[in-house]
Design a protein around this motif. Structure first.
Motif, PDB file in Angstrom:
ATOM      1  N   SER A 213       0.841  -1.187   0.000  1.00 61.03           N
ATOM      2  CA  SER A 213       0.000   0.000   0.000  1.00 61.03           C
ATOM      3  C   SER A 213       0.880   1.241   0.000  1.00 61.03           C
ATOM      4  O   SER A 213       2.054   1.205   0.374  1.00 61.03           O
ATOM      5  CB  SER A 213      -0.907   0.006   1.225  1.00 61.03           C
ATOM      6  N   ALA A 214       0.309   2.337  -0.412  1.00 60.33           N
ATOM      7  CA  ALA A 214       1.042   3.600  -0.450  1.00 60.33           C
ATOM      8  C   ALA A 214       1.525   3.972   0.947  1.00 60.33           C
ATOM      9  O   ALA A 214       2.637   4.487   1.110  1.00 60.33           O
ATOM     10  CB  ALA A 214       0.166   4.699  -1.024  1.00 60.33           C
ATOM     11  N   ALA A 215       0.725   3.692   1.947  1.00 58.21           N
ATOM     12  CA  ALA A 215       1.103   4.034   3.325  1.00 58.21           C
ATOM     13  C   ALA A 215       2.314   3.217   3.769  1.00 58.21           C
ATOM     14  O   ALA A 215       3.213   3.737   4.428  1.00 58.21           O
ATOM     15  CB  ALA A 215      -0.070   3.802   4.271  1.00 58.21           C
ATOM     16  N   VAL A 216       2.357   1.953   3.396  1.00 63.18           N
ATOM     17  CA  VAL A 216       3.481   1.096   3.769  1.00 63.18           C
ATOM     18  C   VAL A 216       4.744   1.563   3.049  1.00 63.18           C
ATOM     19  O   VAL A 216       5.825   1.623   3.640  1.00 63.18           O
ATOM     20  CB  VAL A 216       3.167  -0.386   3.464  1.00 63.18           C
ATOM     21  N   GLN A 217       4.610   1.918   1.776  1.00 59.87           N
ATOM     22  CA  GLN A 217       5.759   2.413   1.020  1.00 59.87           C
ATOM     23  C   GLN A 217       6.279   3.719   1.610  1.00 59.87           C
ATOM     24  O   GLN A 217       7.492   3.905   1.749  1.00 59.87           O
ATOM     25  CB  GLN A 217       5.385   2.611  -0.452  1.00 59.87           C
ATOM     26  N   LEU A 218       5.367   4.608   1.964  1.00 65.16           N
ATOM     27  CA  LEU A 218       5.767   5.882   2.562  1.00 65.16           C
ATOM     28  C   LEU A 218       6.473   5.654   3.891  1.00 65.16           C
ATOM     29  O   LEU A 218       7.522   6.248   4.159  1.00 65.16           O
ATOM     30  CB  LEU A 218       4.547   6.782   2.769  1.00 65.16           C
ATOM     31  N   ALA A 219       5.937   4.769   4.708  1.00 63.78           N
ATOM     32  CA  ALA A 219       6.548   4.465   6.009  1.00 63.78           C
ATOM     33  C   ALA A 219       7.947   3.884   5.819  1.00 63.78           C
ATOM     34  O   ALA A 219       8.875   4.223   6.561  1.00 63.78           O
ATOM     35  CB  ALA A 219       5.675   3.515   6.810  1.00 63.78           C
ATOM     36  N   SER A 220       8.107   3.053   4.823  1.00 61.44           N
ATOM     37  CA  SER A 220       9.410   2.451   4.553  1.00 61.44           C
ATOM     38  C   SER A 220      10.416   3.516   4.111  1.00 61.44           C
ATOM     39  O   SER A 220      11.561   3.530   4.571  1.00 61.44           O
ATOM     40  CB  SER A 220       9.267   1.374   3.477  1.00 61.44           C
ATOM     41  N   ARG A 221       9.992   4.424   3.222  1.00 65.79           N
ATOM     42  CA  ARG A 221      10.881   5.510   2.775  1.00 65.79           C
ATOM     43  C   ARG A 221      11.240   6.427   3.933  1.00 65.79           C
ATOM     44  O   ARG A 221      12.391   6.844   4.064  1.00 65.79           O
ATOM     45  CB  ARG A 221      10.224   6.304   1.652  1.00 65.79           C
ATOM     46  N   GLN A 222      10.257   6.735   4.770  1.00 65.72           N
ATOM     47  CA  GLN A 222      10.517   7.603   5.919  1.00 65.72           C
ATOM     48  C   GLN A 222      11.523   6.961   6.866  1.00 65.72           C
ATOM     49  O   GLN A 222      12.416   7.633   7.376  1.00 65.72           O
ATOM     50  CB  GLN A 222       9.225   7.914   6.670  1.00 65.72           C
TER      51      GLN A 222
ATOM     52  N   LYS B   5      13.869   4.789   6.119  1.00 66.30           N
ATOM     53  CA  LYS B   5      15.192   4.838   5.494  1.00 66.30           C
ATOM     54  C   LYS B   5      15.781   6.243   5.584  1.00 66.30           C
ATOM     55  O   LYS B   5      16.963   6.404   5.906  1.00 66.30           O
ATOM     56  CB  LYS B   5      15.101   4.396   4.031  1.00 66.30           C
ATOM     57  N   THR B   6      14.976   7.252   5.301  1.00 66.11           N
ATOM     58  CA  THR B   6      15.449   8.638   5.366  1.00 66.11           C
ATOM     59  C   THR B   6      15.845   8.998   6.787  1.00 66.11           C
ATOM     60  O   THR B   6      16.895   9.601   7.018  1.00 66.11           O
ATOM     61  CB  THR B   6      14.365   9.605   4.855  1.00 66.11           C
ATOM     62  N   ARG B   7      15.031   8.632   7.744  1.00 65.65           N
ATOM     63  CA  ARG B   7      15.331   8.932   9.142  1.00 65.65           C
ATOM     64  C   ARG B   7      16.602   8.223   9.605  1.00 65.65           C
ATOM     65  O   ARG B   7      17.413   8.795  10.331  1.00 65.65           O
ATOM     66  CB  ARG B   7      14.156   8.551  10.027  1.00 65.65           C
ATOM     67  N   THR B   8      16.752   6.989   9.176  1.00 64.50           N
ATOM     68  CA  THR B   8      17.949   6.227   9.545  1.00 64.50           C
ATOM     69  C   THR B   8      19.188   6.886   8.959  1.00 64.50           C
ATOM     70  O   THR B   8      20.187   7.084   9.666  1.00 64.50           O
ATOM     71  CB  THR B   8      17.828   4.769   9.060  1.00 64.50           C
ATOM     72  N   ARG B   9      19.146   7.260   7.674  1.00 65.45           N
ATOM     73  CA  ARG B   9      20.298   7.914   7.045  1.00 65.45           C
ATOM     74  C   ARG B   9      20.582   9.248   7.716  1.00 65.45           C
ATOM     75  O   ARG B   9      21.735   9.611   7.934  1.00 65.45           O
ATOM     76  CB  ARG B   9      20.060   8.074   5.546  1.00 65.45           C
ATOM     77  N   PHE B  10      19.537   9.987   8.060  1.00 60.31           N
ATOM     78  CA  PHE B  10      19.718  11.268   8.742  1.00 60.31           C
ATOM     79  C   PHE B  10      20.399  11.067  10.096  1.00 60.31           C
ATOM     80  O   PHE B  10      21.331  11.783  10.442  1.00 60.31           O
ATOM     81  CB  PHE B  10      18.382  11.988   8.927  1.00 60.31           C
ATOM     82  N   LEU B  11      19.931  10.087  10.871  1.00 61.13           N
ATOM     83  CA  LEU B  11      20.528   9.847  12.187  1.00 61.13           C
ATOM     84  C   LEU B  11      21.973   9.387  12.074  1.00 61.13           C
ATOM     85  O   LEU B  11      22.814   9.748  12.901  1.00 61.13           O
ATOM     86  CB  LEU B  11      19.696   8.848  12.986  1.00 61.13           C
ATOM     87  N   LEU B  12      22.275   8.608  11.054  1.00 56.08           N
ATOM     88  CA  LEU B  12      23.665   8.201  10.841  1.00 56.08           C
ATOM     89  C   LEU B  12      24.534   9.425  10.516  1.00 56.08           C
ATOM     90  O   LEU B  12      25.661   9.547  11.003  1.00 56.08           O
ATOM     91  CB  LEU B  12      23.762   7.152   9.737  1.00 56.08           C
ATOM     92  N   ALA B  13      23.996  10.347   9.716  1.00 54.65           N
ATOM     93  CA  ALA B  13      24.725  11.573   9.409  1.00 54.65           C
ATOM     94  C   ALA B  13      24.868  12.438  10.652  1.00 54.65           C
ATOM     95  O   ALA B  13      25.923  13.021  10.900  1.00 54.65           O
ATOM     96  CB  ALA B  13      24.018  12.342   8.294  1.00 54.65           C
ATOM     97  N   LEU B  14      23.820  12.504  11.458  1.00 53.11           N
ATOM     98  CA  LEU B  14      23.876  13.270  12.695  1.00 53.11           C
ATOM     99  C   LEU B  14      24.913  12.678  13.646  1.00 53.11           C
ATOM    100  O   LEU B  14      25.659  13.409  14.288  1.00 53.11           O
ATOM    101  CB  LEU B  14      22.496  13.299  13.356  1.00 53.11           C
ATOM    102  N   ARG B  15      24.966  11.371  13.694  1.00 58.31           N
ATOM    103  CA  ARG B  15      25.983  10.713  14.518  1.00 58.31           C
ATOM    104  C   ARG B  15      27.377  11.068  14.015  1.00 58.31           C
ATOM    105  O   ARG B  15      28.295  11.289  14.800  1.00 58.31           O
ATOM    106  CB  ARG B  15      25.769   9.196  14.513  1.00 58.31           C
TER     107      ARG B  15
END
Length: 140
Positions: free
Chosen positions: A15-24, A26-36
């Motif tokens: 579903s679109a909601a599942v795809q959006l949640a998955s992208r979010q 991934k983006t949040r994880t990459r952001f936190l890795l950059a913040l670290r």
């Protein structure tokens, strides 16, 4: 007689909601890795000096954003957020004593002083920015 091929059952499209949640995620994880990476760069540059806490980070960041412009010493105290005014004064005083900030006479008012980054601080801080920027570029 038609021959029926055994096909694996089709999975339902996500579903679109599942795809959006998955992208979010991934983006949040990459952001936190950059913040670290930013945190690691900050600690690597300032740990041995004792300037690695967030209060110095905020003060130094705000001064760097002002470029070569000096700020009134009393305004510098306000850049150290989250602590009492007395503690903010200690942070600024310590950074001056250690050579990370320069105190200069205020040409507009001989009774006050201005604060600016020293060349030492600018060099260290730009190293932190450069290292962290590479990590944040990978997020985008």
């Amino acid at each position: 007689m038609a021959m029926r091929l055994n096909k694996a059952p089709r999975s339902k499209p996500e579903s679109a909601a599942v795809q959006l949640a998955s992208r979010q995620k991934k983006t949040r994880t990459r952001f936190l890795l950059a913040l670290r990476e930013l945190d690691d760069a900050w600690v690597a540059a300032f740990h041995e000096t004792g300037f690695s806490d967030v209060y110095f980070s905020r003060l130094f960041t705000e001064l760097w954003l002002r470029g070569d412009a000096a700020v009134a010493k009393t305004d510098a105290y306000e850049l150290v957020t989250g602590v009492s005014p007395q503690t903010a004064m200690k942070y600024v005083r310590r950074a001056i004593e250690e050579g990370y900030l320069e105190e200069v006479a205020n040409p507009a008012d001989g009774r006050s002083h201005l604060i600016r980054m020293s060349p030492l601080l600018r060099e260290r801080f730009e190293h932190v920015i450069d290292r962290a920027s590479k990590a944040f570029e990978r997020v985008g």
